[in-house]
Design a protein around this motif. Structure first.
Motif, mmCIF file in Angstrom:
data_model
loop_
_atom_site.group_PDB
_atom_site.id
_atom_site.type_symbol
_atom_site.label_atom_id
_atom_site.label_comp_id
_atom_site.label_asym_id
_atom_site.label_seq_id
_atom_site.Cartn_x
_atom_site.Cartn_y
_atom_site.Cartn_z
ATOM 1 N N THR A 165 0.831 -1.202 0.000
ATOM 2 C CA THR A 165 0.000 0.000 0.000
ATOM 3 C C THR A 165 0.870 1.259 0.000
ATOM 4 N N THR A 166 1.975 1.229 0.734
ATOM 5 C CA THR A 166 2.851 2.405 0.735
ATOM 6 C C THR A 166 3.763 2.353 -0.485
ATOM 7 N N LYS A 167 4.338 3.465 -0.813
ATOM 8 C CA LYS A 167 5.180 3.548 -2.006
ATOM 9 C C LYS A 167 6.648 3.797 -1.690
ATOM 10 N N THR A 168 7.053 3.681 -0.443
ATOM 11 C CA THR A 168 8.458 3.909 -0.103
ATOM 12 C C THR A 168 9.046 2.670 0.566
ATOM 13 N N VAL A 169 10.322 2.486 0.328
ATOM 14 C CA VAL A 169 11.048 1.361 0.907
ATOM 15 C C VAL A 169 12.316 1.914 1.556
ATOM 16 N N LYS A 170 12.604 1.440 2.760
ATOM 17 C CA LYS A 170 13.813 1.860 3.466
ATOM 18 C C LYS A 170 14.971 0.943 3.065
ATOM 19 N N LEU A 171 16.078 1.557 2.670
ATOM 20 C CA LEU A 171 17.287 0.833 2.267
ATOM 21 C C LEU A 171 18.417 1.250 3.210
ATOM 22 N N ALA A 172 18.973 0.302 3.944
ATOM 23 C CA ALA A 172 20.088 0.579 4.866
ATOM 24 C C ALA A 172 21.329 -0.147 4.356
ATOM 25 N N LEU A 173 22.421 0.595 4.184
ATOM 26 C CA LEU A 173 23.661 0.036 3.656
ATOM 27 C C LEU A 173 24.812 0.288 4.626
ATOM 28 N N THR A 174 25.749 -0.655 4.675
ATOM 29 C CA THR A 174 26.924 -0.558 5.547
ATOM 30 C C THR A 174 28.159 -0.997 4.766
ATOM 31 N N ALA A 175 29.267 -0.321 5.020
ATOM 32 C CA ALA A 175 30.561 -0.689 4.429
ATOM 33 C C ALA A 175 31.536 -0.985 5.560
ATOM 34 N N VAL A 176 32.195 -2.148 5.482
ATOM 35 C CA VAL A 176 33.170 -2.552 6.499
ATOM 36 C C VAL A 176 34.475 -2.935 5.811
ATOM 37 N N ASP A 177 35.581 -2.788 6.551
ATOM 38 C CA ASP A 177 36.871 -3.203 5.995
ATOM 39 C C ASP A 177 37.137 -4.664 6.342
ATOM 40 N N SER A 178 38.288 -5.169 5.945
ATOM 41 C CA SER A 178 38.594 -6.590 6.123
ATOM 42 C C SER A 178 38.726 -6.985 7.588
ATOM 43 N N SER A 179 38.985 -6.011 8.470
ATOM 44 C CA SER A 179 39.083 -6.330 9.899
ATOM 45 C C SER A 179 37.733 -6.256 10.595
ATOM 46 N N GLY A 180 36.683 -5.892 9.861
ATOM 47 C CA GLY A 180 35.347 -5.819 10.446
ATOM 48 C C GLY A 180 34.977 -4.454 10.980
ATOM 49 N N THR A 181 35.840 -3.466 10.808
ATOM 50 C CA THR A 181 35.557 -2.113 11.272
ATOM 51 C C THR A 181 34.576 -1.438 10.316
ATOM 52 N N THR A 182 33.508 -0.874 10.864
ATOM 53 C CA THR A 182 32.526 -0.164 10.045
ATOM 54 C C THR A 182 33.123 1.164 9.600
ATOM 55 N N LEU A 183 33.172 1.363 8.283
ATOM 56 C CA LEU A 183 33.724 2.587 7.725
ATOM 57 C C LEU A 183 32.650 3.623 7.438
#
Length: 124
Positions: free
Chosen positions: A96-114
């Motif tokens: 019924t609604t026309k919007t979608v929430k998109l959440a994105l994350t980027a992490v390095d090889s050690s698992g640290t969120t950049l």
């Protein structure tokens, strides 16, 4: 020749060189820290650029299958050869609604969120 016209003695030159060496040694930690910080900020900038590109890709073709494809885990390599992985989640596709929430994350090889981002995508 008078005494004040002789120039610098070897001892004076050695003392000046020693003082310059002390100043250089004192500045080395700051220089090293600056190089490390610059490298870290380069990785953050690459991660942010990649997430922005994914959001733009989602907005270019705003369909539920495309949003799911954008959220799938991807790997990129920055200029220094570091591996950065992106992944995301997609909210429920509109009934019924026309919007979608998109959440994105980027992490390095050690698992640290950049970088992280959240976007609301209009799905026609």
């Amino acid at each position: 020749m008078q005494k004040d016209e002789r120039g610098f003695s070897v001892v004076e030159i050695l003392i000046a060189m020693f003082l310059l060496a002390l100043v250089a040694v004192a500045l080395l930690p700051a220089l090293w820290q600056g190089l490390r910080y610059s490298s870290q900020q380069s990785a953050v900038a690459t991660a942010t650029r990649e997430l922005n590109a994914l959001v733009e890709e989602a907005r270019d073709t705003p369909t539920c299958p495309n949003l799911s494809a954008v959220a799938v885990s991807k790997t990129v390599t920055d200029g220094a050869g570091r591996t950065i992985s992106t992944s995301g989640t997609v909210g429920s596709c509109p009934v019924t609604t026309k919007t979608v929430k998109l959440a994105l994350t980027a992490v390095d090889s050690s698992g640290t969120t950049l970088a992280t981002t959240t976007a609301i995508i209009y799905v026609p």
